[in-house]
Design a protein around this motif. Structure first.
Motif, short mmCIF file in Angstrom:
data_model
loop_
_atom_site.label_atom_id
_atom_site.label_comp_id
_atom_site.label_asym_id
_atom_site.label_seq_id
_atom_site.Cartn_x
_atom_site.Cartn_y
_atom_site.Cartn_z
N GLU A 1 49.03 2.43 -7.93
CA GLU A 1 49.20 3.05 -9.25
C GLU A 1 49.40 1.98 -10.30
N GLN A 2 48.59 2.01 -11.36
CA GLN A 2 48.69 1.02 -12.44
C GLN A 2 48.79 1.74 -13.78
N GLY A 3 49.49 2.85 -13.84
CA GLY A 3 49.59 3.61 -15.08
C GLY A 3 48.43 4.58 -15.19
N LEU A 4 47.61 4.44 -16.24
CA LEU A 4 46.48 5.35 -16.44
C LEU A 4 45.33 5.09 -15.47
N THR A 5 45.27 3.90 -14.92
CA THR A 5 44.23 3.59 -13.95
C THR A 5 44.87 3.28 -12.61
N GLN A 6 44.06 3.32 -11.58
CA GLN A 6 44.51 3.00 -10.24
C GLN A 6 43.55 1.97 -9.63
N VAL A 7 44.08 1.24 -8.64
CA VAL A 7 43.26 0.31 -7.88
C VAL A 7 43.17 0.87 -6.46
N LEU A 8 41.96 1.15 -6.01
CA LEU A 8 41.73 1.58 -4.65
C LEU A 8 41.21 0.37 -3.88
N GLN A 9 41.88 0.02 -2.80
CA GLN A 9 41.46 -1.12 -1.98
C GLN A 9 41.21 -0.63 -0.56
N ALA A 10 40.03 -0.93 -0.04
CA ALA A 10 39.67 -0.53 1.32
C ALA A 10 39.41 -1.78 2.15
N ALA A 11 40.05 -1.87 3.30
CA ALA A 11 39.77 -2.92 4.28
C ALA A 11 38.83 -2.27 5.30
N VAL A 12 37.55 -2.54 5.15
CA VAL A 12 36.50 -1.87 5.91
C VAL A 12 36.17 -2.68 7.16
N THR A 13 36.12 -2.02 8.31
CA THR A 13 35.72 -2.67 9.56
C THR A 13 34.77 -1.77 10.31
N GLY A 14 33.84 -2.36 11.03
CA GLY A 14 32.96 -1.60 11.89
C GLY A 14 31.52 -1.46 11.48
N PRO A 15 31.15 -1.56 10.18
CA PRO A 15 29.74 -1.44 9.82
C PRO A 15 28.92 -2.63 10.33
N GLN A 16 27.63 -2.55 10.16
CA GLN A 16 26.73 -3.62 10.56
C GLN A 16 26.98 -4.86 9.71
N PRO A 17 26.94 -6.05 10.31
CA PRO A 17 27.14 -7.29 9.55
C PRO A 17 26.05 -7.53 8.50
N LYS A 18 26.45 -8.12 7.40
CA LYS A 18 25.54 -8.54 6.33
C LYS A 18 24.66 -7.41 5.81
N GLN A 19 25.22 -6.21 5.69
CA GLN A 19 24.49 -5.05 5.19
C GLN A 19 25.18 -4.51 3.94
N GLY A 20 24.41 -3.88 3.07
CA GLY A 20 24.96 -3.29 1.86
C GLY A 20 25.42 -1.86 2.11
N TYR A 21 26.55 -1.51 1.50
CA TYR A 21 27.14 -0.17 1.62
C TYR A 21 27.71 0.24 0.27
N VAL A 22 28.08 1.50 0.15
CA VAL A 22 28.72 2.02 -1.05
C VAL A 22 29.99 2.74 -0.64
N LEU A 23 31.11 2.38 -1.27
CA LEU A 23 32.36 3.10 -1.09
C LEU A 23 32.34 4.26 -2.07
N ALA A 24 32.51 5.48 -1.57
CA ALA A 24 32.41 6.66 -2.42
C ALA A 24 33.42 7.71 -1.99
N LEU A 25 33.79 8.56 -2.93
CA LEU A 25 34.63 9.72 -2.63
C LEU A 25 33.71 10.89 -2.33
N ALA A 26 34.00 11.61 -1.26
CA ALA A 26 33.20 12.78 -0.87
C ALA A 26 33.92 14.04 -1.32
N SER A 27 33.15 15.10 -1.57
CA SER A 27 33.74 16.36 -2.01
C SER A 27 34.37 17.13 -0.85
N ARG A 28 34.07 16.75 0.39
CA ARG A 28 34.65 17.41 1.56
C ARG A 28 35.34 16.37 2.46
N PRO A 29 36.40 16.78 3.15
CA PRO A 29 37.14 15.85 4.01
C PRO A 29 36.31 15.19 5.10
N ASP A 30 35.23 15.84 5.55
CA ASP A 30 34.41 15.26 6.62
C ASP A 30 33.37 14.26 6.10
#
Length: 87
Positions: free
Chosen positions: A21-50
């Motif tokens: 929490e940084q007041g009006l804005t927030q910082v979301l930090q993800a420590a991602v493990t498991g995807p394919q090495p040296k590949q591009g991905y997008v961190l996104a919020l989904a509308s459903r929990p799954d």
């Protein structure tokens, strides 16, 4: 290798996500493990929990040679999440 529940443990630790929490804005930090090495991905919020439904992209990233990354997104993340909530 087995975990406490008796199931086989993954070779990679789980991805963890932290919201600072940084007041009006927030910082979301993800420590991602498991995807394919040296590949591009997008961190996104989904509308459903799954993970299905519409996606709200937060940050594009590329994994390192081990298939991991630290991803940061800064903005009104709580407001984005609350917009989709039903009363």
């Amino acid at each position: 290798m087995l975990n406490n529940a008796g199931a086989a443990a993954d070779a990679h630790p789980p991805t963890t996500v932290t919201l600072f929490e940084q007041g009006l804005t927030q910082v979301l930090q993800a420590a991602v493990t498991g995807p394919q090495p040296k590949q591009g991905y997008v961190l996104a919020l989904a509308s459903r929990p799954d993970g299905s439904g519409s996606l709200q992209p937060l940050s594009a990233f590329m994994t390192n040679p081990a298939g991991a990354a630290i991803v940061n997104a800064i903005g009104p993340i709580r407001q984005i999440v609350r917009q989709g909530r039903k009363a």
